[in-house]
Design an enzyme around this catalytic site. Structure first.
Site, PDB file in Angstrom:
ATOM      1  N   CYS A  99       0.821  -1.209   0.000  1.00  0.00           N
ATOM      2  CA  CYS A  99       0.000   0.000   0.000  1.00  0.00           C
ATOM      3  C   CYS A  99       0.859   1.265   0.000  1.00  0.00           C
ATOM      4  O   CYS A  99       0.448   2.304  -0.535  1.00  0.00           O
ATOM      5  CB  CYS A  99      -0.943   0.004   1.203  1.00  0.00           C
ATOM      6  SG  CYS A  99      -2.360  -1.113   1.014  1.00  0.00           S
ATOM      7  N   ASP A 137      28.741   2.276  17.990  1.00  0.00           N
ATOM      8  CA  ASP A 137      28.589   3.550  18.681  1.00  0.00           C
ATOM      9  C   ASP A 137      29.426   3.462  19.964  1.00  0.00           C
ATOM     10  O   ASP A 137      29.607   2.377  20.502  1.00  0.00           O
ATOM     11  CB  ASP A 137      27.116   3.782  19.016  1.00  0.00           C
ATOM     12  CG  ASP A 137      26.917   5.029  19.857  1.00  0.00           C
ATOM     13  OD1 ASP A 137      27.407   6.095  19.452  1.00  0.00           O
ATOM     14  OD2 ASP A 137      26.281   4.920  20.914  1.00  0.00           O
TER      15      ASP A 137
END
Length: 815
Positions: A23, A506
């Site tokens: 969609c 990180d």
């Protein structure tokens, strides 16, 4: 001149499953057809937020309100037109049957797309104008598939939640329940063995042996015929059909023994394959069984036992020693050590203590890990009272089980390849068999000999082992990861994780503890260490900055009860430090640059050198001045996790060639931490966009994983080959963001995940070699005279070997 706007995708398309939903593609295509719109695409949002619809447009042609109105209008149209179903079902026990069911679902008028997996997951997208939920249910019932707990994702007014579907599951039903297929296979073997035995007994008529072989056909062929009919209805020729043709051909030639033996081994292989896949599924289902069914709840001053389904957010549950915790929540009373291994994989129980202010508790994420508990974990020796923060169907455990179950339905790249290969290979086999049926013409042999040879080739070339090679390994790998506290979202991430050549970490909170600590106290000009700490802590005590909290905590411990001074008129100097009045004199605490900007004597060279020396060692420094006197410098550092260096070494042993740390901290701090941990590279002073670009550059050179907390690092993780989130048990955003989620805030789970993935890839490769190698060996062997009997033994033996090899993953332990 063009402009662009970003719209929240879940608002435009309510409850859209994900950005890959069909969609979303329809929406962007429709928007791009609007005059003035130059481009419409999906943009990944930072910080773990939902994806957003980005629309580029010409403001001279179409206005922003019109863009918003048109997007929402199209979204409503799509919501009204298309529905989505995601169901857990029974009756889909093998990959071949799953493919057949998906094909037959796609043939239902109105069904746009359908997927099914041997894990018992079915997903359907349908056009509401042509199909509805009941129509799809009826289609499944016609295939003897029973919907269990409906997890309905049907959007818009036609939505709803279905219940259990009625119907009978023939695959799991029958005379002997779930074991009927296995019992039938054993009965087929008994008939074959009895028939062979009777043939050696002179007093027994020949018809007895023939009758026993026919019985072997019946017992061995019942389930094979059922699946062959399913595949034929879907317009496909699968392995079951090939085996039936071969067995029928043997009967035509009067080779009843060989035909019955073929069906016995084939049905036995199917039954054991079904058992193996069920065992892997049960390993996942066992996670769902961890949470207790009832809880002892205190309401209005009274305690009573009730179902966990009845628990409400805000309820207080009483957890006795050694009991399982019934819901996610926050400890409000009592202390205990909780075994969190079932959810996070942590090997050591975690100490839990009550929060200071139970009335102020909101979400569990608002408090520290020492106060949070999860459904399904095991309480230790102390009694606890827990305030419920999530309902039963929203707990971390339930979401993990749901995500793992959904992950089973996601096909791995290798599985998609083998599916495509089979679609070409099976018709090719039928073509070859058709040619061999006419071999009697050039070879001048009896037709019966050519026909027998063709049937033998049909058996040898059937890709049974190939069909099960990848899904059995993926299912076992995903199940084993879940048992170890690692959530892997499907076969794709599982395979990609095993291909990694580089890992980007990180720094803060991933390689380091995320909590700065005072590491160095350097008095200056005759000032005592205690006086330096007292003044610094007095100024910083009013600040909530992590560095300030670290200074106050350290000073409080070192001064042993000596009261801090009263700081008046505190003022933050953004990016530089803090100013206040202590002991009647102005006091400053901050970076060296602060003292180049404020009034007063300049920073002494010796103190500046001392601060720079600390920074060279990776410290963040604070200079302290009271009045005109410089008191000294304080060095702080975010210390590496205790396990970080070992994790780096283990990853290198596994085969990760390049490890990079990326951080927003200054380069000297990053270099110091990287050197301490043994990383290959360290890149500091990076903004979020810089992190994304760094990961992209690494990914252009080789497959790279981005390891972070799943929230702040979401953009970088989205651009990596695999995004890995740590501490996902305490973060909904981390669960949603990452391809792989380490449930515990424990970096040591990463080598386990990478090692398991690499082992899974090895086993998939081994299985493919076994499957294709057996076909490559048996086809020429049968062409040149190998009989059906030996071919069947080798063929089915390879299938069982592949399944057994995949099940080894359920016992995987890091070396």
């Amino acid at each position: 001149m063009s402009d662009h706007v970003r719209l929240d995708l879940p608002v435009v398309l309510p409850e859209v499953p994900d950005a890959d939903d069909a969609c979303v593609g329809r929406l962007t295509e429709s928007l791009q057809e609007q005059a003035g719109v130059t481009e419409a695409h999906v943009a990944t949002a930072p910080n773990g937020a939902p994806a957003r619809l980005c629309v580029h447009y010409d403001p001279d042609t179409i206005s922003l309100p019109r863009i918003r109105q048109r997007a929402q209008g199209l979204g409503t149209e799509l919501t009204d037109q298309y529905g989505h179903l995601s169901w857990t079902v029974e009756g889909v026990s093998r990959p071949r049957r799953a493919r057949t069911i998906a094909r037959r679902l796609r043939r239902i008028d109105g069904v746009v797309e359908a997927e099914a997996s041997a894990a018992g997951q079915i997903r359907v997208e349908y056009d509401r104008a042509k199909a509805d939920e009941d129509k799809i249910r009826d289609g499944l019932r016609s295939m003897n598939v029973q919907v269990q707990g409906d997890v309905l994702h049907a959007r818009g007014p036609a939505g709803g939640t279905g219940g259990k579907a009625a119907g009978h599951d023939h695959e799991h039903g029958g005379l002997f329940g779930a074991q009927t297929e296995l019992v039938f296979a054993i009965l087929a073997g008994v008939c074959v063995a009895a028939g062979v035995g009777a043939s050696f007994m002179g007093a027994v008529p020949d018809g007895v042996s023939w009758g026993l072989y026919v019985a072997g056909y019946v017992f061995g062929g019942t389930y094979t015929v059922r699946e062959a009919i399913d595949t034929l209805r879907a317009g496909e020729f699968e392995v079951d059909f090939l085996m039936l043709v071969a067995a029928g051909g043997a009967a035509v030639l009067g080779k009843w023994l060989e035909g019955a033996f073929l069906l016995f081994l084939f049905s036995l292989g199917h039954a054991l394959e079904h058992y193996a896949m069920g065992r892997a599924r049960r390993a996942i289902e066992s996670l769902a069984d961890l949470a207790p069914d009832t809880a002892l709840v205190r309401r209005n001053g009274t305690e009573r036992e009730m179902s966990v389904e009845e628990l409400r957010v805000g309820d207080t549950v009483v957890v006795k020693p050694s009991e399982r915790i019934p819901a996610d929540g926050v400890v409000t009373k009592g202390e205990s050590a909780v075994d969190q291994a079932p959810v996070t994989g942590e090997s050591v129980p975690v100490d839990k203590a009550p929060v200071e202010d139970p009335e102020a508790v909101g979400e569990a994420t608002d408090v520290g890990a020492a106060h949070r508990v999860y459904a399904g974990t095991i309480n230790g020796r102390g009694a606890l009272e827990v305030r419920v923060t999530k309902q039963a169907d929203e707990t971390t455990l339930s979401r993990v089980v749901q995500m793992i179950t959904e992950a089973e339905a996601e096909k791995a790249p290798t599985e998609r390849f083998t599916d495509r290969f089979e679609r070409v290979f099976v018709p090719a086999v039928l073509g070859l068999v058709g040619l061999l049926l006419f071999a009697w013409v050039p070879l001048e042999e009896p037709f019966a000999d050519s026909f027998y040879r063709a049937m033998a080739v049909l058996v040898a070339a059937s890709p049974c082992a190939l069909a099960i090679a990848t899904p059995s390994a993926v299912l076992s790998g995903v199940a084993r990861a879940g048992q170890g506290g690692v959530l892997v979202k499907g076969g794709g991430p599982l395979e990609r994780l095993g291909r990694l050549g580089a890992v980007a970490f990180d720094k803060t909170g991933t390689l380091t503890e995320g909590k700065p600590r005072v590491t160095d106290v350097s008095p200056y000009g005759g000032t005592s260490e205690a006086e330096l700490l007292r003044v610094a802590a007095s100024v910083e005590r009013r600040s909530d900055h992590p560095l300030a909290e670290a200074v106050v905590q350290h000073a409080t411990g070192r001064l042993e009860g000596t009261p801090l001074g009263e700081a008046r008129d505190p003022e933050s100097i953004t990016g530089r430090g803090v100013r206040a009045t202590v002991d009647g004199q102005p006091a400053h605490v901050g970076k060296a640059a602060l003292f180049d900007e404020v009034d007063g004597p300049s920073l002494p060279g010796a103190l500046r050198d001392a601060a720079e020396a600390l920074e060279a060692e990776g410290r963040t420094t604070m200079i302290v001045r009271r009045g005109d006197d410089y008191l000294g410098a304080i060095g702080l550092a975010d210390t590496p996790r205790p396990e970080a260096a070992e994790v780096v070494d283990r990853l290198r042993e596994i085969g990760i060639r390049r490890m990079v740390m990326i951080s927003g901290d200054n380069q000297r701090v990053v270099d110091a931490v990287a050197a301490r941990l043994g990383l290959d590279e360290a890149r500091g002073d990076l903004l979020p966009d810089d992190k994304v670009e760094t990961v992209r550059r690494l990914g252009a050179e080789e497959d790279v994983a981005m390891v972070g907390d799943g929230v702040n690092d979401a953009p970088a993780m989205a651009n990596a080959t695999v995004g890995v989130a740590m501490g996902a048990a305490g973060s909904d955003a981390a669960l949603e963001t990452a391809d792989v989620a380490l449930m515990a805030d424990d970096l040591s789970r990463l080598p386990f995940a990478v090692g398991l993935s690499r082992q899974t890839r090895r086993i998939i490769t081994q299985n493919l070699w076994i499957a294709l190698g057996m076909v490559a060996a048996l086809v020429p062997a049968t062409i040149f005279g190998l009989q059906i009997g030996p071919a069947v033994v080798l063929h089915e033996g390879s299938t069982l070997l592949v399944v057994a090899n995949a099940l080894r993953l359920l016992r995987y332990t890091p070396s």
